[in-house]
Design a protein around this motif. Structure first.
Motif, PDB file in Angstrom:
ATOM      1  N   SER A  22       0.832  -1.207   0.000  1.00  0.00           N
ATOM      2  CA  SER A  22       0.000   0.000   0.000  1.00  0.00           C
ATOM      3  C   SER A  22       0.867   1.257   0.000  1.00  0.00           C
ATOM      4  CB  SER A  22      -0.926  -0.002   1.222  1.00  0.00           C
ATOM      5  OG  SER A  22      -1.831  -1.086   1.168  1.00  0.00           O
ATOM      6  N   LEU A  23       1.931   1.248   0.797  1.00  0.00           N
ATOM      7  CA  LEU A  23       2.836   2.392   0.842  1.00  0.00           C
ATOM      8  C   LEU A  23       3.570   2.578  -0.485  1.00  0.00           C
ATOM      9  CD1 LEU A  23       4.433   2.068   4.406  1.00  0.00           C
ATOM     10  CD2 LEU A  23       2.718   3.731   3.641  1.00  0.00           C
ATOM     11  N   SER A  24       3.748   1.482  -1.235  1.00  0.00           N
ATOM     12  CA  SER A  24       4.513   1.567  -2.482  1.00  0.00           C
ATOM     13  C   SER A  24       3.812   2.416  -3.541  1.00  0.00           C
ATOM     14  CB  SER A  24       4.767   0.159  -3.044  1.00  0.00           C
ATOM     15  OG  SER A  24       3.575  -0.419  -3.559  1.00  0.00           O
ATOM     16  N   PHE A  25       2.520   2.702  -3.353  1.00  0.00           N
ATOM     17  CA  PHE A  25       1.799   3.518  -4.328  1.00  0.00           C
ATOM     18  C   PHE A  25       2.127   5.007  -4.197  1.00  0.00           C
ATOM     19  CE2 PHE A  25      -1.125  -0.157  -3.945  1.00  0.00           C
ATOM     20  CZ  PHE A  25      -1.148  -0.536  -5.275  1.00  0.00           C
ATOM     21  N   TYR A  26       2.642   5.407  -3.052  1.00  0.00           N
ATOM     22  CA  TYR A  26       2.782   6.827  -2.762  1.00  0.00           C
ATOM     23  C   TYR A  26       4.092   7.469  -3.236  1.00  0.00           C
ATOM     24  CZ  TYR A  26      -1.404   6.147   0.055  1.00  0.00           C
ATOM     25  OH  TYR A  26      -2.675   5.856   0.460  1.00  0.00           O
ATOM     26  N   PRO A  27       5.248   6.795  -3.129  1.00  0.00           N
ATOM     27  CA  PRO A  27       6.507   7.471  -3.473  1.00  0.00           C
ATOM     28  C   PRO A  27       6.562   8.064  -4.876  1.00  0.00           C
ATOM     29  CG  PRO A  27       6.964   5.447  -2.283  1.00  0.00           C
ATOM     30  CD  PRO A  27       5.502   5.446  -2.595  1.00  0.00           C
ATOM     31  N   GLN A  28       5.984   7.367  -5.884  1.00  0.00           N
ATOM     32  CA  GLN A  28       6.078   7.872  -7.257  1.00  0.00           C
ATOM     33  C   GLN A  28       5.312   9.176  -7.428  1.00  0.00           C
ATOM     34  OE1 GLN A  28       8.053   6.668  -9.866  1.00  0.00           O
ATOM     35  NE2 GLN A  28       7.493   8.721 -10.545  1.00  0.00           N
ATOM     36  N   SER A  29       4.076   9.223  -6.946  1.00  0.00           N
ATOM     37  CA  SER A  29       3.301  10.453  -7.086  1.00  0.00           C
ATOM     38  C   SER A  29       3.916  11.582  -6.270  1.00  0.00           C
ATOM     39  CB  SER A  29       1.846  10.224  -6.660  1.00  0.00           C
ATOM     40  OG  SER A  29       1.771   9.769  -5.312  1.00  0.00           O
ATOM     41  N   MET A  30       4.487  11.243  -5.106  1.00  0.00           N
ATOM     42  CA  MET A  30       5.141  12.258  -4.282  1.00  0.00           C
ATOM     43  C   MET A  30       6.413  12.785  -4.948  1.00  0.00           C
ATOM     44  SD  MET A  30       4.584  10.461  -0.535  1.00  0.00           S
ATOM     45  CE  MET A  30       5.553  11.699   0.336  1.00  0.00           C
ATOM     46  N   LEU A  31       7.167  11.873  -5.581  1.00  0.00           N
ATOM     47  CA  LEU A  31       8.387  12.294  -6.275  1.00  0.00           C
ATOM     48  C   LEU A  31       8.047  13.204  -7.450  1.00  0.00           C
ATOM     49  CD1 LEU A  31      11.438  12.141  -6.766  1.00  0.00           C
ATOM     50  CD2 LEU A  31      11.047  10.038  -8.073  1.00  0.00           C
ATOM     51  N   SER A  32       7.037  12.817  -8.229  1.00  0.00           N
ATOM     52  CA  SER A  32       6.626  13.645  -9.365  1.00  0.00           C
ATOM     53  C   SER A  32       6.143  15.013  -8.887  1.00  0.00           C
ATOM     54  CB  SER A  32       5.516  12.946 -10.164  1.00  0.00           C
ATOM     55  OG  SER A  32       5.977  11.741 -10.739  1.00  0.00           O
ATOM     56  N   TYR A  33       5.433  15.022  -7.774  1.00  0.00           N
ATOM     57  CA  TYR A  33       4.929  16.291  -7.234  1.00  0.00           C
ATOM     58  C   TYR A  33       6.075  17.188  -6.781  1.00  0.00           C
ATOM     59  CZ  TYR A  33       2.257  19.615  -4.444  1.00  0.00           C
ATOM     60  OH  TYR A  33       1.715  20.768  -3.938  1.00  0.00           O
ATOM     61  N   SER A  34       7.089  16.590  -6.156  1.00  0.00           N
ATOM     62  CA  SER A  34       8.232  17.388  -5.694  1.00  0.00           C
ATOM     63  C   SER A  34       9.054  17.918  -6.866  1.00  0.00           C
ATOM     64  CB  SER A  34       9.122  16.561  -4.762  1.00  0.00           C
ATOM     65  OG  SER A  34       9.737  15.491  -5.458  1.00  0.00           O
ATOM     66  N   ARG A  35       9.093  17.150  -7.976  1.00  0.00           N
ATOM     67  CA  ARG A  35       9.845  17.575  -9.166  1.00  0.00           C
ATOM     68  C   ARG A  35       9.005  18.463 -10.077  1.00  0.00           C
ATOM     69  NH1 ARG A  35      10.853  13.348 -12.666  1.00  0.00           N
ATOM     70  NH2 ARG A  35      12.764  14.305 -13.476  1.00  0.00           N
ATOM     71  N   LYS A  36       7.691  18.496  -9.835  1.00  0.00           N
ATOM     72  CA  LYS A  36       6.751  19.252 -10.665  1.00  0.00           C
ATOM     73  C   LYS A  36       6.784  18.799 -12.121  1.00  0.00           C
ATOM     74  CE  LYS A  36       5.394  21.739  -7.214  1.00  0.00           C
ATOM     75  NZ  LYS A  36       4.066  21.467  -6.606  1.00  0.00           N
ATOM     76  N   THR A  37       7.034  17.524 -12.316  1.00  0.00           N
ATOM     77  CA  THR A  37       7.055  16.952 -13.667  1.00  0.00           C
ATOM     78  C   THR A  37       6.978  15.434 -13.570  1.00  0.00           C
ATOM     79  OG1 THR A  37       8.308  16.766 -15.733  1.00  0.00           O
ATOM     80  CG2 THR A  37       9.578  16.867 -13.693  1.00  0.00           C
ATOM     81  N   GLN A 105      -1.816  12.871 -12.779  1.00  0.00           N
ATOM     82  CA  GLN A 105      -0.646  13.741 -12.897  1.00  0.00           C
ATOM     83  C   GLN A 105      -0.137  13.799 -14.333  1.00  0.00           C
ATOM     84  OE1 GLN A 105       1.988  11.966  -9.929  1.00  0.00           O
ATOM     85  NE2 GLN A 105       1.384  13.514  -8.434  1.00  0.00           N
ATOM     86  N   TYR A 106      -0.395  12.764 -15.100  1.00  0.00           N
ATOM     87  CA  TYR A 106      -0.007  12.726 -16.514  1.00  0.00           C
ATOM     88  C   TYR A 106      -1.062  13.381 -17.391  1.00  0.00           C
ATOM     89  CZ  TYR A 106       3.463   9.244 -15.072  1.00  0.00           C
ATOM     90  OH  TYR A 106       4.512   8.592 -14.461  1.00  0.00           O
ATOM     91  N   PHE A 107      -2.332  13.053 -17.126  1.00  0.00           N
ATOM     92  CA  PHE A 107      -3.414  13.552 -17.964  1.00  0.00           C
ATOM     93  C   PHE A 107      -3.721  15.029 -17.717  1.00  0.00           C
ATOM     94  CE2 PHE A 107      -5.603   9.153 -18.593  1.00  0.00           C
ATOM     95  CZ  PHE A 107      -4.572   8.794 -19.459  1.00  0.00           C
ATOM     96  N   PHE A 108      -3.518  15.489 -16.487  1.00  0.00           N
ATOM     97  CA  PHE A 108      -3.853  16.871 -16.130  1.00  0.00           C
ATOM     98  C   PHE A 108      -2.677  17.557 -15.427  1.00  0.00           C
ATOM     99  CE2 PHE A 108      -7.625  14.109 -15.607  1.00  0.00           C
ATOM    100  CZ  PHE A 108      -8.374  14.572 -16.685  1.00  0.00           C
ATOM    101  N   PRO A 109      -1.539  17.686 -16.114  1.00  0.00           N
ATOM    102  CA  PRO A 109      -0.346  18.251 -15.472  1.00  0.00           C
ATOM    103  C   PRO A 109      -0.541  19.679 -14.975  1.00  0.00           C
ATOM    104  CG  PRO A 109      -0.050  18.133 -17.858  1.00  0.00           C
ATOM    105  CD  PRO A 109      -1.285  17.363 -17.531  1.00  0.00           C
ATOM    106  N   ARG A 110      -1.308  20.477 -15.716  1.00  0.00           N
ATOM    107  CA  ARG A 110      -1.488  21.871 -15.314  1.00  0.00           C
ATOM    108  C   ARG A 110      -2.301  21.985 -14.027  1.00  0.00           C
ATOM    109  NH1 ARG A 110       0.550  24.933 -19.243  1.00  0.00           N
ATOM    110  NH2 ARG A 110       0.614  24.094 -21.381  1.00  0.00           N
ATOM    111  N   VAL A 111      -3.208  21.045 -13.808  1.00  0.00           N
ATOM    112  CA  VAL A 111      -3.972  21.038 -12.555  1.00  0.00           C
ATOM    113  C   VAL A 111      -3.041  20.823 -11.369  1.00  0.00           C
ATOM    114  CG1 VAL A 111      -5.748  19.821 -11.229  1.00  0.00           C
ATOM    115  CG2 VAL A 111      -6.083  20.243 -13.687  1.00  0.00           C
TER     116      VAL A 111
END
Length: 285
Positions: A22-37, A105-111
């Motif tokens: 369950s925790l493994s789902f979070y690091p990728q979205s958090m990393l992308s959010y911190s990189r803003k890409t 995060q991929y489909f709606f990057p500007r959001v």
């Protein structure tokens, strides 16, 4: 006493792997959010995960809650009960939610306030798998609807029954697990880097896979019959296939591309094979 300890160990393994996965789902979205890409990764993985975990949730819920499905399973497997646990269902539901969040995060990057990057559209290969799985399940449903013994427990021994529909849905998750990592493995290869791809999620996934298989083995031993594995092959394969891919990612991150920050324009190598082919055609023209 020994059986009580094994039952306790099975429960512990079940909840620990549930927590790790369950925790493994979070690091990728958090990393992308911190990189803003989302550069460095492809949308194929979270997109097809939405289908996979939806199928996994439906099949687990049916095997755990449905009296008819459990009766048909017992008739087919010598009176045994499915090795599905409640934590399997909660894990699947968490997977659906986080896969949708990550895909957005991929489909709606500007959001999300991200810098738009290439590779935000699913490849034809992944779309083909997506719709092919849906068509396959619908076909099995029609076959079962044509079976006069579809609602019979004993009918599961020699006829198409609703249990077979649940199995077809569960195999969607198996198919998704087998192919979902391959686009990212290829993206890392093209980039000569794992930049943007969270290794933390991989380590958590690897640990969860080991404990998932261990729990299923204990449960089958307690039942005195290994059909606990053959009767739920998706859960067994889920842990094994995931660990194989996890090993590839660990090798890429810590050995093959260690210390690599990727190419100057990393997005160029994030194109799907279809987009690459189109670009080559434009060059030829």
């Amino acid at each position: 006493m020994a059986l009580s300890f094994l039952e306790f160990l099975s429960a512990v393994f079940g909840w620990v792997y549930f927590i790790l996965w369950s925790l493994s789902f979070y690091p990728q979205s958090m990393l992308s959010y911190s990189r803003k890409t989302t550069s460095g990764t492809t949308v194929d993985f979270p997109f097809i995960n939405c289908l996979g975990f939806t199928a996994y949730a439906i099949s687990n819920a049916a095997l755990y809650y449905s009296p008819l499905i459990r009766a048909q399973y017992a008739a087919r497997y010598k009176g045994l009960t499915p090795t599905v646990q409640f934590n399997d269902i909660t894990f699947a539901l968490n997977g659906i939610v986080m896969s949708i969040v990550t895909t957005s995060q991929y489909f709606f990057p500007r959001v999300w306030g991200f810098t738009p990057s290439k590779g935000n559209k699913p490849s034809r290969f992944i779309l083909g798998i997506f719709f092919g799985c849906i068509v396959g399940v619908i076909a099995v449903i029609f076959i079962v609807l044509g079976s006069p013994e579809r609602d019979s427990a004993q009918g599961s021994l020699h006829a198409w029954v609703w249990l077979d529909v649940i199995y077809s849905i569960s195999y969607v998750k198996l198919i998704v697990t087998i192919i979902k990592y391959s686009p990212q493995v290829l993206a890392n290869y093209r980039n000569k880097s794992t930049q943007g791809w969270s290794i933390i999620q991989i380590l958590l996934d690897f640990g969860g896979g080991i404990l998932s298989i261990a729990q299923q083995g204990i449960d089958s031993y307690l039942q005195g019959d290994w059909s606990g594995i053959t009767g739920n092959p998706v859960k067994f394969a889920l842990g094994n296939v995931s660990m194989i891919y996890d090993s590839i990612f660990i090798y890429q991150h810590y050995v093959l591309y260690r210390g690599s920050d990727g190419k100057a324009d990393e997005n160029d190598s994030l194109l799907s094979g279809d987009e690459d082919a189109e670009r080559q055609e434009r060059r030829i023209d």
